[in-house]
Design a protein around this motif. Sequence first.
Motif, mmCIF file in Angstrom:
data_model
loop_
_atom_site.group_PDB
_atom_site.id
_atom_site.type_symbol
_atom_site.label_atom_id
_atom_site.label_comp_id
_atom_site.label_asym_id
_atom_site.label_seq_id
_atom_site.Cartn_x
_atom_site.Cartn_y
_atom_site.Cartn_z
ATOM 1 N N ASP A 570 0.799 -1.223 0.000
ATOM 2 C CA ASP A 570 0.000 0.000 0.000
ATOM 3 C C ASP A 570 0.831 1.272 0.000
ATOM 4 O O ASP A 570 0.301 2.374 -0.080
ATOM 5 C CB ASP A 570 -0.960 0.015 1.197
ATOM 6 C CG ASP A 570 -0.236 -0.148 2.534
ATOM 7 O OD1 ASP A 570 1.006 0.034 2.577
ATOM 8 O OD2 ASP A 570 -0.908 -0.462 3.530
ATOM 9 N N ASN A 678 -5.303 5.659 -8.449
ATOM 10 C CA ASN A 678 -5.704 4.592 -7.545
ATOM 11 C C ASN A 678 -6.067 3.312 -8.283
ATOM 12 O O ASN A 678 -5.872 2.219 -7.762
ATOM 13 C CB ASN A 678 -6.888 5.042 -6.689
ATOM 14 C CG ASN A 678 -7.314 3.986 -5.687
ATOM 15 O OD1 ASN A 678 -6.518 3.545 -4.871
ATOM 16 N ND2 ASN A 678 -8.564 3.546 -5.780
ATOM 17 N N ASP A 679 -6.583 3.458 -9.498
ATOM 18 C CA ASP A 679 -7.105 2.298 -10.216
ATOM 19 C C ASP A 679 -6.854 2.503 -11.709
ATOM 20 O O ASP A 679 -7.134 3.574 -12.254
ATOM 21 C CB ASP A 679 -8.608 2.142 -9.940
ATOM 22 C CG ASP A 679 -9.175 0.853 -10.478
ATOM 23 O OD1 ASP A 679 -9.411 -0.063 -9.696
ATOM 24 O OD2 ASP A 679 -9.398 0.774 -11.717
ATOM 25 N N ARG A 681 -7.508 0.386 -15.400
ATOM 26 C CA ARG A 681 -8.024 -0.774 -16.135
ATOM 27 C C ARG A 681 -7.699 -0.542 -17.606
ATOM 28 O O ARG A 681 -8.190 0.410 -18.229
ATOM 29 C CB ARG A 681 -9.525 -0.936 -15.926
ATOM 30 C CG ARG A 681 -10.074 -2.270 -16.448
ATOM 31 C CD ARG A 681 -11.575 -2.351 -16.202
ATOM 32 N NE ARG A 681 -11.900 -2.383 -14.803
ATOM 33 C CZ ARG A 681 -11.994 -3.498 -14.078
ATOM 34 N NH1 ARG A 681 -11.744 -4.670 -14.648
ATOM 35 N NH2 ARG A 681 -12.313 -3.435 -12.814
ATOM 36 N N GLU A 742 -8.739 -11.275 -7.518
ATOM 37 C CA GLU A 742 -9.749 -10.259 -7.829
ATOM 38 C C GLU A 742 -11.126 -10.891 -7.708
ATOM 39 O O GLU A 742 -11.316 -12.067 -8.041
ATOM 40 C CB GLU A 742 -9.527 -9.720 -9.234
ATOM 41 C CG GLU A 742 -10.397 -8.508 -9.554
ATOM 42 C CD GLU A 742 -10.065 -7.916 -10.915
ATOM 43 O OE1 GLU A 742 -10.155 -6.692 -11.054
ATOM 44 O OE2 GLU A 742 -9.729 -8.688 -11.825
ATOM 45 N N HIS A 782 -5.859 -5.129 -14.867
ATOM 46 C CA HIS A 782 -6.509 -4.245 -13.885
ATOM 47 C C HIS A 782 -5.634 -4.142 -12.627
ATOM 48 O O HIS A 782 -5.392 -5.124 -11.937
ATOM 49 C CB HIS A 782 -7.884 -4.805 -13.520
ATOM 50 C CG HIS A 782 -8.630 -3.938 -12.541
ATOM 51 N ND1 HIS A 782 -9.552 -4.434 -11.652
ATOM 52 C CD2 HIS A 782 -8.576 -2.593 -12.319
ATOM 53 C CE1 HIS A 782 -10.044 -3.449 -10.923
ATOM 54 N NE2 HIS A 782 -9.459 -2.329 -11.306
ATOM 55 N N PHE A 783 -5.152 -2.919 -12.373
ATOM 56 C CA PHE A 783 -4.414 -2.622 -11.143
ATOM 57 C C PHE A 783 -5.322 -1.776 -10.259
ATOM 58 O O PHE A 783 -5.804 -0.711 -10.704
ATOM 59 C CB PHE A 783 -3.135 -1.851 -11.449
ATOM 60 C CG PHE A 783 -2.061 -2.663 -12.114
ATOM 61 C CD1 PHE A 783 -1.065 -3.256 -11.375
ATOM 62 C CD2 PHE A 783 -2.064 -2.840 -13.489
ATOM 63 C CE1 PHE A 783 -0.060 -4.001 -11.984
ATOM 64 C CE2 PHE A 783 -1.078 -3.586 -14.115
ATOM 65 C CZ PHE A 783 -0.069 -4.176 -13.356
ATOM 66 N N SER A 784 -5.556 -2.216 -9.027
ATOM 67 C CA SER A 784 -6.449 -1.480 -8.121
ATOM 68 C C SER A 784 -5.760 -1.224 -6.800
ATOM 69 O O SER A 784 -4.740 -1.847 -6.461
ATOM 70 C CB SER A 784 -7.750 -2.262 -7.896
ATOM 71 O OG SER A 784 -7.479 -3.526 -7.322
ATOM 72 N N ASN A 785 -6.335 -0.283 -6.032
ATOM 73 C CA ASN A 785 -5.806 0.080 -4.703
ATOM 74 C C ASN A 785 -4.318 0.396 -4.751
ATOM 75 O O ASN A 785 -3.522 -0.073 -3.935
ATOM 76 C CB ASN A 785 -6.072 -1.051 -3.693
ATOM 77 C CG ASN A 785 -7.533 -1.298 -3.473
ATOM 78 O OD1 ASN A 785 -8.309 -0.359 -3.360
ATOM 79 N ND2 ASN A 785 -7.921 -2.561 -3.422
ATOM 80 N N LEU A 786 -3.950 1.215 -5.712
ATOM 81 C CA LEU A 786 -2.549 1.592 -5.851
ATOM 82 C C LEU A 786 -2.151 2.564 -4.743
ATOM 83 O O LEU A 786 -2.996 3.272 -4.186
ATOM 84 C CB LEU A 786 -2.311 2.229 -7.220
ATOM 85 C CG LEU A 786 -2.527 1.296 -8.417
ATOM 86 C CD1 LEU A 786 -2.421 2.079 -9.719
ATOM 87 C CD2 LEU A 786 -1.526 0.153 -8.400
ATOM 88 N N GLN A 830 -7.440 8.898 -6.462
ATOM 89 C CA GLN A 830 -7.700 8.488 -5.091
ATOM 90 C C GLN A 830 -9.049 8.956 -4.567
ATOM 91 O O GLN A 830 -9.536 8.434 -3.559
ATOM 92 C CB GLN A 830 -6.586 9.004 -4.181
ATOM 93 C CG GLN A 830 -5.202 8.443 -4.483
ATOM 94 C CD GLN A 830 -5.052 6.993 -4.095
ATOM 95 O OE1 GLN A 830 -5.660 6.534 -3.138
ATOM 96 N NE2 GLN A 830 -4.255 6.257 -4.863
#
Length: 996
Positions: A570, A678-679, A681, A742, A782-786, A830
């Motif tokens: 995080d 933050n996300d 796709r 995911e 998909h990259f999330s919660n960066l 964010q």
Amino acid sequence: MRTVVVAVLALLAMPAAAHAFGISKVGLTAADPRAGAHSNVTLSVNFSQADDQLRDIRVDLPPGLLGNPRAVPQCSQDQLQANACPPDTQVGTTTVVASALILPIPLPSFGKVYNVTPPPNRPARLGVVVDAVGGLLGQIILPVDITVRDDGDYGLVNTIDDVPHTLIGFVEVAIQSMDLTLFGTTPSGGKFMVNPTQCDPGTVKVTASSWKAPANVTATGSFQATDCGNVPYDPQMQLTFADPRIDVPSEATIGLTLPADVGDRVPSHTRKSIVRLPAGIGFNAGVANGLQICTPQQFGAQGDPDVRCPASSQVGTVVFDNPLLGNVDGVVFFGRDLPDHPYQIYILAQKQGVTVKLVGDVRPDEDTGAVTTVLDGIPQVPFTQFLLTFRGGPKAALTTPPACGDYTASITNYPYSGTAPKAPTATESFSDDGQGNCNPTLTPSIQGSVSTTRALGSPTLSLTIGRSQSSRPPTHIDTVLPKGMVGRVFDVPFCPRSQVGNCPDRSKIGNVVSTIGSGPAPATVSGEAFLTSGTSTAIARLVIELRVLVGPFDLGTFTTLAPLTLGERDGRVHVVADLPPAFAGFPVRLQGLKLTINRKNFNLNPSGCDARTFDVAMTSADGTTGAASAPFEATACDQIKFRPKLETQINDRRQKVALSQPPLTTVITKPTYDSAVNDVRLLLAPGLVPNTEALQLVCDLADWRARTCPKRSQVGTAVANTPLLQQPLRGPIYLAQTDDPEPPQPGIALPSLSVQLAAPGVSMTLIGHLRVSEFANRLEAHFSNLPDVPLRDFQLTLFGASRGRPGPVVASDSLCSLSIGRSDARLIDQSGQAVTVHPRVDAAACRQGPLIKGAASGLAGSKPRLTIRAARNTGDRRLRRIRFRLPEGLHVRSSKVRSGVSVAVEGKQISHRFWSVTRHGTVSVRVPGRRGADRVTVVLAKGALRASKSLRQRATRRLQGVQTPPPVSLSVRVDATDVKGRGAATSVRFETRQGV
């Protein structure tokens, strides 16, 4: 200290002679000379020139030769004067040889010695009753005062004053000699006299004066006990805490006990004791609240009854029993005698005219806090118990251990007998409730506050952590800032490692206040916080320097290094502190700490305004853990911008045809201090499909968790640039099974992309979930919660096919075909702002126009430098001309153009007649010859340029004291013409870290 020595009694002297009164012989013998034996002891004294008539006599017995008046009934003073002492009070006999006028031949007189009730200012008294010449001349009754040499070796002194020199009113007498025998065991069975328990030679001294010659005369005799090797000695230890709960200040009693007799001998007296308390039982920092120190001068010399120690220096009491004095109560003061004795205890006891003083050296272990106390030179006096009690309450001197269990202390005792020392132990049990039940808890608390909550603002941060008094004291603390709350670490000049503990002000970032100790009255210490360089696992380290002034003690500067790390998944900032068990001998029982970071422009708030938390996790010495959180929420996120760009590139000029497996690069850029992404796709362009062969080379979960994925599962590399770090984050991309699945999504799930980034002191892992979308068989990542971290750019490159290793992406058609189409990307910041872009795949093999690179430096100074490089693109014709205008903010100094501008074609400089620079900043280059060129490089330096005021300000912003200057972004457009006269234009944006 109990013994009585007999006064010699007088029976009639002859008229004075011409010679001086003197002592011709002194003898002291024991019927049983064994050390520690209850033996009859006889004192013999012969006088010369006795006709001067004895008046006063004093007998100093050897140390350790003692009598116990409390073992025998006492005769009252009235009974003694009436010669009516009970038989069971007799403790000895006496024989006096004297001459008188009516009896010219010296004759013996016999008498008895009784144990008499002493006056209040004397520890003991004997009474001697002599029948003069069998009672023909009456009786002589004399008191013998017993005192103690409390200014020396605590031996006994027996004194008779004013021995009568006439009987029945007119008969003068002269004492020739006297013998006094004191019983080891009295007729009534009482154990009275006892020999010393050491076998070193001793001395008896007799001092006397006469009625006619008042000056004192002195004589000595020797005395030595035997058989010291068989003196019994078996001391026992006592350890008791009034409150046996853990981590509380408590009254504590530490004692040594011995039996009164073992068989027919007393145990050896103790010469030296070393008391060792176990680690965990140590000083309570709260003892210093209001404590004053007693100095050696205030305590005074041995035997001096006038003690001037401050009342607030008293930390405890003492009690011991003594045959001469009975139970003796006293007090214990805390003192020091610098520089040799940092801590001491002064023990004072007074009773019946006797002053007992002992000094103990207290030596706490610097690292563990375990306390060792040394009492040396203990007088040769017997006791059956010696108890030191340190007071309780919030300001108690000692604190109980920080964890449940049995704790064992020891006393190493050295006997006067010279035999081997004995080290008895005592064990005390401690628990949470003091009743044996252990229910470990650690209940921390945390609170964070900022001077402004504005998103991306630069506030003063106050962070307070603590724990409840009923919980374990922590030894490990991991404090975590809210996601996105970071510090500009490399804007601070680091404290040199050689100066840690005395860091310079330029490295300071804030202040610290801490409370340490046990119970409700901890000590408060304060200090400052600095930054120093990091380690292989930390980007930097927080240096906390606390000046530890605890009451009257200046313990120096406590320094601890707390590594600053970033959460692997995080990106949250962790401040990790490991606390030692003790500092300068005082246990470090942290109750609370407040850290205020107030360096200007150091802190940076998150860019997201969702609910976040401050978190703390603590671990105690016994492994007990606890955690706590406090809320945080940034504001005004709608006032910050989100302007990301996303590009997809294939930079291999050789990759073009259908079914090729080209390398694929995805680049996300944005202004540095826009809201963080933050996300992401990304739906790849149609025609770029997953390669099923490559998807078989997956790193399994166990290897992924151990960060030991095999090389075959690596499918690419990644680079991220952030102004918070000096170097980019770089690392491999693996195709892997991860523990971050995911939630179910439409389409076919594939193994994940594990992006493992690293920089000095930083290790981060980002997870990209792959799937084949339900739309037209397109590959989706998909990259999330960066992490909420300021980034300038983030680049992921997937390998192409190489050396038999398949690439993860296959082109279903020619990369230059319109069927490849555009990618589709959705980026969310964010705070939920979304931007959708549709970048075309930029394939190098299909590009038109030159390839341009730019670099700049020295923008804050007087001589900036700019370099522009133009290169022919693959498949294009060679370059004939290029033309560009200087980036905004840079201007030409016409007078310096000839000397400060250089142009190179294919790496070789060309004459200035082939190029020109206008006063408006337009640079034109013509390539000599007909063939054109593959590369053209233009450098403007040596004063040919000047930066505008606004550009210099951007370059110098936060520059002073900054180790890594802030980047400055520039852009340039280059127009090029090839050898056939066809033109193309390319724009490029570049940044520089160099502020000067």
